[in-house]
Design a protein around this motif. Structure first.
Motif, PDB file in Angstrom:
ATOM      1  N   THR A  44       0.839  -1.197   0.000  1.00  0.00           N
ATOM      2  CA  THR A  44       0.000   0.000   0.000  1.00  0.00           C
ATOM      3  C   THR A  44       0.872   1.244   0.000  1.00  0.00           C
ATOM      4  O   THR A  44       1.901   1.283   0.675  1.00  0.00           O
ATOM      5  CB  THR A  44      -0.914   0.039   1.245  1.00  0.00           C
ATOM      6  N   LEU A  45       0.467   2.244  -0.753  1.00  0.00           N
ATOM      7  CA  LEU A  45       1.111   3.560  -0.721  1.00  0.00           C
ATOM      8  C   LEU A  45       0.093   4.552  -0.190  1.00  0.00           C
ATOM      9  O   LEU A  45      -0.930   4.812  -0.813  1.00  0.00           O
ATOM     10  CB  LEU A  45       1.573   3.990  -2.112  1.00  0.00           C
ATOM     11  N   ARG A  46       0.360   5.111   0.975  1.00  0.00           N
ATOM     12  CA  ARG A  46      -0.528   6.103   1.583  1.00  0.00           C
ATOM     13  C   ARG A  46      -0.012   7.482   1.220  1.00  0.00           C
ATOM     14  O   ARG A  46       1.022   7.927   1.712  1.00  0.00           O
ATOM     15  CB  ARG A  46      -0.573   5.892   3.093  1.00  0.00           C
ATOM     16  N   LEU A  47      -0.743   8.159   0.347  1.00  0.00           N
ATOM     17  CA  LEU A  47      -0.308   9.422  -0.247  1.00  0.00           C
ATOM     18  C   LEU A  47      -1.139  10.588   0.264  1.00  0.00           C
ATOM     19  O   LEU A  47      -2.361  10.601   0.115  1.00  0.00           O
ATOM     20  CB  LEU A  47      -0.415   9.337  -1.777  1.00  0.00           C
ATOM     21  N   GLY A  48      -0.485  11.577   0.826  1.00  0.00           N
ATOM     22  CA  GLY A  48      -1.169  12.769   1.298  1.00  0.00           C
ATOM     23  C   GLY A  48      -1.198  13.873   0.253  1.00  0.00           C
ATOM     24  O   GLY A  48      -0.295  13.992  -0.569  1.00  0.00           O
ATOM     25  N   TYR A  49      -2.249  14.675   0.276  1.00  0.00           N
ATOM     26  CA  TYR A  49      -2.340  15.865  -0.565  1.00  0.00           C
ATOM     27  C   TYR A  49      -3.428  16.766   0.000  1.00  0.00           C
ATOM     28  O   TYR A  49      -4.177  16.371   0.892  1.00  0.00           O
ATOM     29  CB  TYR A  49      -2.604  15.517  -2.031  1.00  0.00           C
ATOM     30  N   PHE A  50      -3.494  17.992  -0.489  1.00  0.00           N
ATOM     31  CA  PHE A  50      -4.444  18.972   0.035  1.00  0.00           C
ATOM     32  C   PHE A  50      -5.521  19.268  -1.011  1.00  0.00           C
ATOM     33  O   PHE A  50      -5.243  19.238  -2.209  1.00  0.00           O
ATOM     34  CB  PHE A  50      -3.759  20.299   0.378  1.00  0.00           C
ATOM     35  N   PRO A  51      -6.735  19.593  -0.581  1.00  0.00           N
ATOM     36  CA  PRO A  51      -7.790  19.970  -1.525  1.00  0.00           C
ATOM     37  C   PRO A  51      -7.629  21.421  -1.984  1.00  0.00           C
ATOM     38  O   PRO A  51      -8.519  22.257  -1.821  1.00  0.00           O
ATOM     39  CB  PRO A  51      -9.071  19.766  -0.701  1.00  0.00           C
ATOM     40  N   ASN A  52      -6.454  21.730  -2.533  1.00  0.00           N
ATOM     41  CA  ASN A  52      -6.132  23.052  -3.059  1.00  0.00           C
ATOM     42  C   ASN A  52      -5.662  22.910  -4.504  1.00  0.00           C
ATOM     43  O   ASN A  52      -5.026  21.910  -4.852  1.00  0.00           O
ATOM     44  CB  ASN A  52      -4.998  23.723  -2.259  1.00  0.00           C
ATOM     45  N   ILE A  53      -5.911  23.921  -5.312  1.00  0.00           N
ATOM     46  CA  ILE A  53      -5.451  23.889  -6.695  1.00  0.00           C
ATOM     47  C   ILE A  53      -3.932  23.899  -6.765  1.00  0.00           C
ATOM     48  O   ILE A  53      -3.339  23.452  -7.751  1.00  0.00           O
ATOM     49  CB  ILE A  53      -6.060  25.062  -7.494  1.00  0.00           C
ATOM     50  N   THR A  54      -3.256  24.380  -5.718  1.00  0.00           N
ATOM     51  CA  THR A  54      -1.792  24.308  -5.696  1.00  0.00           C
ATOM     52  C   THR A  54      -1.311  22.858  -5.674  1.00  0.00           C
ATOM     53  O   THR A  54      -0.145  22.583  -5.925  1.00  0.00           O
ATOM     54  CB  THR A  54      -1.218  25.053  -4.478  1.00  0.00           C
ATOM     55  N   HIS A  55      -2.215  21.942  -5.378  1.00  0.00           N
ATOM     56  CA  HIS A  55      -1.903  20.510  -5.412  1.00  0.00           C
ATOM     57  C   HIS A  55      -2.542  19.851  -6.630  1.00  0.00           C
ATOM     58  O   HIS A  55      -2.858  18.656  -6.605  1.00  0.00           O
ATOM     59  CB  HIS A  55      -2.391  19.839  -4.127  1.00  0.00           C
ATOM     60  N   ALA A  56      -2.702  20.604  -7.706  1.00  0.00           N
ATOM     61  CA  ALA A  56      -3.360  20.084  -8.910  1.00  0.00           C
ATOM     62  C   ALA A  56      -2.723  18.805  -9.452  1.00  0.00           C
ATOM     63  O   ALA A  56      -3.450  17.900  -9.885  1.00  0.00           O
ATOM     64  CB  ALA A  56      -3.414  21.156  -9.995  1.00  0.00           C
ATOM     65  N   PRO A  57      -1.389  18.660  -9.462  1.00  0.00           N
ATOM     66  CA  PRO A  57      -0.844  17.393  -9.938  1.00  0.00           C
ATOM     67  C   PRO A  57      -1.344  16.195  -9.136  1.00  0.00           C
ATOM     68  O   PRO A  57      -1.552  15.113  -9.697  1.00  0.00           O
ATOM     69  CB  PRO A  57       0.673  17.584  -9.789  1.00  0.00           C
ATOM     70  N   GLY A 129       0.969  31.122  -7.013  1.00  0.00           N
ATOM     71  CA  GLY A 129      -0.386  30.888  -6.534  1.00  0.00           C
ATOM     72  C   GLY A 129      -0.627  31.138  -5.074  1.00  0.00           C
ATOM     73  O   GLY A 129      -1.404  30.423  -4.450  1.00  0.00           O
ATOM     74  N   ALA A 130       0.027  32.147  -4.512  1.00  0.00           N
ATOM     75  CA  ALA A 130      -0.222  32.498  -3.117  1.00  0.00           C
ATOM     76  C   ALA A 130      -0.023  33.996  -2.949  1.00  0.00           C
ATOM     77  O   ALA A 130       0.667  34.644  -3.737  1.00  0.00           O
ATOM     78  CB  ALA A 130       0.706  31.733  -2.185  1.00  0.00           C
ATOM     79  N   ALA A 297      -9.070  31.320 -12.931  1.00  0.00           N
ATOM     80  CA  ALA A 297      -8.172  32.323 -12.341  1.00  0.00           C
ATOM     81  C   ALA A 297      -7.058  31.654 -11.553  1.00  0.00           C
ATOM     82  O   ALA A 297      -5.900  32.069 -11.606  1.00  0.00           O
ATOM     83  CB  ALA A 297      -8.967  33.265 -11.438  1.00  0.00           C
ATOM     84  N   ALA A 298      -7.404  30.591 -10.822  1.00  0.00           N
ATOM     85  CA  ALA A 298      -6.412  29.894 -10.010  1.00  0.00           C
ATOM     86  C   ALA A 298      -5.357  29.226 -10.886  1.00  0.00           C
ATOM     87  O   ALA A 298      -4.155  29.351 -10.628  1.00  0.00           O
ATOM     88  CB  ALA A 298      -7.094  28.865  -9.122  1.00  0.00           C
ATOM     89  N   PHE A 299      -5.791  28.524 -11.923  1.00  0.00           N
ATOM     90  CA  PHE A 299      -4.836  27.848 -12.802  1.00  0.00           C
ATOM     91  C   PHE A 299      -3.929  28.852 -13.505  1.00  0.00           C
ATOM     92  O   PHE A 299      -2.736  28.592 -13.707  1.00  0.00           O
ATOM     93  CB  PHE A 299      -5.579  26.993 -13.827  1.00  0.00           C
ATOM     94  N   LYS A 300      -4.480  29.998 -13.868  1.00  0.00           N
ATOM     95  CA  LYS A 300      -3.690  31.017 -14.557  1.00  0.00           C
ATOM     96  C   LYS A 300      -2.581  31.554 -13.665  1.00  0.00           C
ATOM     97  O   LYS A 300      -1.537  31.996 -14.146  1.00  0.00           O
ATOM     98  CB  LYS A 300      -4.613  32.166 -14.996  1.00  0.00           C
ATOM     99  N   ASN A 301      -2.795  31.485 -12.364  1.00  0.00           N
ATOM    100  CA  ASN A 301      -1.856  32.053 -11.407  1.00  0.00           C
ATOM    101  C   ASN A 301      -0.797  31.059 -10.948  1.00  0.00           C
ATOM    102  O   ASN A 301       0.016  31.373 -10.090  1.00  0.00           O
ATOM    103  CB  ASN A 301      -2.634  32.563 -10.179  1.00  0.00           C
ATOM    104  N   LEU A 302      -0.811  29.848 -11.532  1.00  0.00           N
ATOM    105  CA  LEU A 302       0.090  28.790 -11.089  1.00  0.00           C
ATOM    106  C   LEU A 302       0.942  28.251 -12.232  1.00  0.00           C
ATOM    107  O   LEU A 302       0.541  28.295 -13.397  1.00  0.00           O
ATOM    108  CB  LEU A 302      -0.722  27.631 -10.495  1.00  0.00           C
TER     109      LEU A 302
END
Length: 357
Positions: A44-57, A129-130, A297-302
């Motif tokens: 198992t691979l337990r992968l963390g990430y945030f519900p933010n567009i900065t974590h789009a990948p 993006g911040a 707007a968010a994607f344009k800023n990243l």
């Protein structure tokens, strides 16, 4: 008591003791390419990430199942979400996750607290993006005196950026919410509501909240953080992994990176579709997708990139030191880009560097 539990407790203890003795170093001998059993893979691979567009990948990779496809049938993906970096680092320390997308300052803190034993940065992910959004009538740093400004969490990347910027402009803010400017760490959803209700005067936040504050609550962008950095590039998000996991399962980590590279490439070449995939994943996590104007707007800023923009990490560490959130720390060895560069080379893409300048 299991060896895994013992290791988790040891890391947690190191985190507590680090406040009195912070000195980290890394060894080139720990590079993944020299690890025994380079093809070993985890169940198992337990992968963390945030519900933010900065974590789009990460959002795209989970939604499009790029990680699952790369891992294959031998390894199960177990994704977990966090609001801010310090909580993700705590999860990495405790063994609750194996890898996570995260901002630079929590990664630096985790490296420092564990004396260079807990993690490795294995890839870049996002730049930009911040920034600081404020209410009307605030036109300069001086106008912030006596005001209340939110950040996602004490010691997270945006929190450090705000404190460093205030200090550069002659203003102080302590960790208890006092000083010239009252910094009030709170989760992003709370900050959005508080700003809309007038309970705070502004917030230094990442996308999509940066755009939401402006477009939904008529906030004004006082500081676009990228303007504070050389070439307007700085690391907002990168990918880290537990050193223990990297040493035991380099094969799994390499497959994770294959999924990551595919996700970033998809965003670069299919931006509109990538926006939809990221938004669909946000909707799955929160129950509500972003409005199209916010998303665009968010994607344009990243900028999404494999390059970890290492020079900005070292500057972020100095900023954290300057505002009292980090003791001096040696970051040598914090990066291990070996597997990433193998994946990039196989995909016909240029390799990236961990050089400080």
């Amino acid at each position: 008591m299991s060896s895994r539990t013992i290791r988790a407790l040891a890391l947690a203890t190191a985190a507590v003791l680090a406040s009195t003795a912070l000195a980290a170093c890394g060894s080139d001998e720990e590079k993944a390419s020299t690890s025994a059993g380079a093809g070993a893979e985890a169940e198992t691979l337990r992968l963390g990430y945030f519900p933010n567009i900065t974590h789009a990948p990460a959002l795209v990779g989970v939604n499009k199942k790029y990680f699952e496809e790369a891992l294959g049938t031998g390894t199960k993906l177990d994704p977990k979400t966090f609001n801010a970096g310090p909580a993700a680092i705590e999860a990495l320390f405790s063994g609750a996750i194996d890898a996570t997308y995260i901002g630079p300052n929590p990664a630096i803190n985790g490296w420092s607290q564990s004396k260079g034993t807990a993690l490795k940065i294995i890839a870049g992910s996002t730049s930009g993006g911040a920034g600081l959004v404020v209410k009307e009538g605030i036109n300069s740093a001086a106008d912030l005196k006596g005001k209340k400004i939110a950040t996602p969490q004490l010691g997270n990347t945006q929190d450090v950026a705000l404190r460093a910027w205030l200090k550069e402009n002659g203003l102080n803010a302590d960790q208890q919410g006092g000083g010239d400017v009252s910094i009030q760490p709170q989760d992003n959803a709370t900050a959005l509501q508080a700003f809309a209700q007038g309970a705070i005067d502004g917030a230094w936040v990442p996308e999509p909240n940066l755009s939401r504050l402006q477009l939904e609550s008529k906030g004004k962008l006082l500081v676009d953080e990228k303007t504070l950095w050389p070439n307007q590039e700085f690391v907002t998000t990168h990918l880290i992994v537990s050193q223990e996991f990297l040493k035991k399962y380099p094969g799994t980590v390499k497959k994770l990176l294959q999924g990551h590279v595919k996700s970033v490439k998809y965003i670069e070449t299919n931006n509109a579709e990538a926006q939809k995939a990221a938004n669909d994943q946000l909707a799955a996590l929160s129950g509500k997708p972003l409005k199209d104007e916010i998303l665009q707007a968010a994607f344009k800023n990243l900028k999404f990139t494999h390059d970890p923009i290492a020079s900005s990490l070292y500057t972020s560490a100095k900023n954290a030191e300057s505002v009292g959130l980090l003791k001096p720390v040696d970051l040598k060895g914090i990066y291990d880009l070996t597997l990433l560069n193998e994946v990039l080379k196989a995909d016909g893409q240029p390799e990236v560097s961990d050089a400080a300048a």
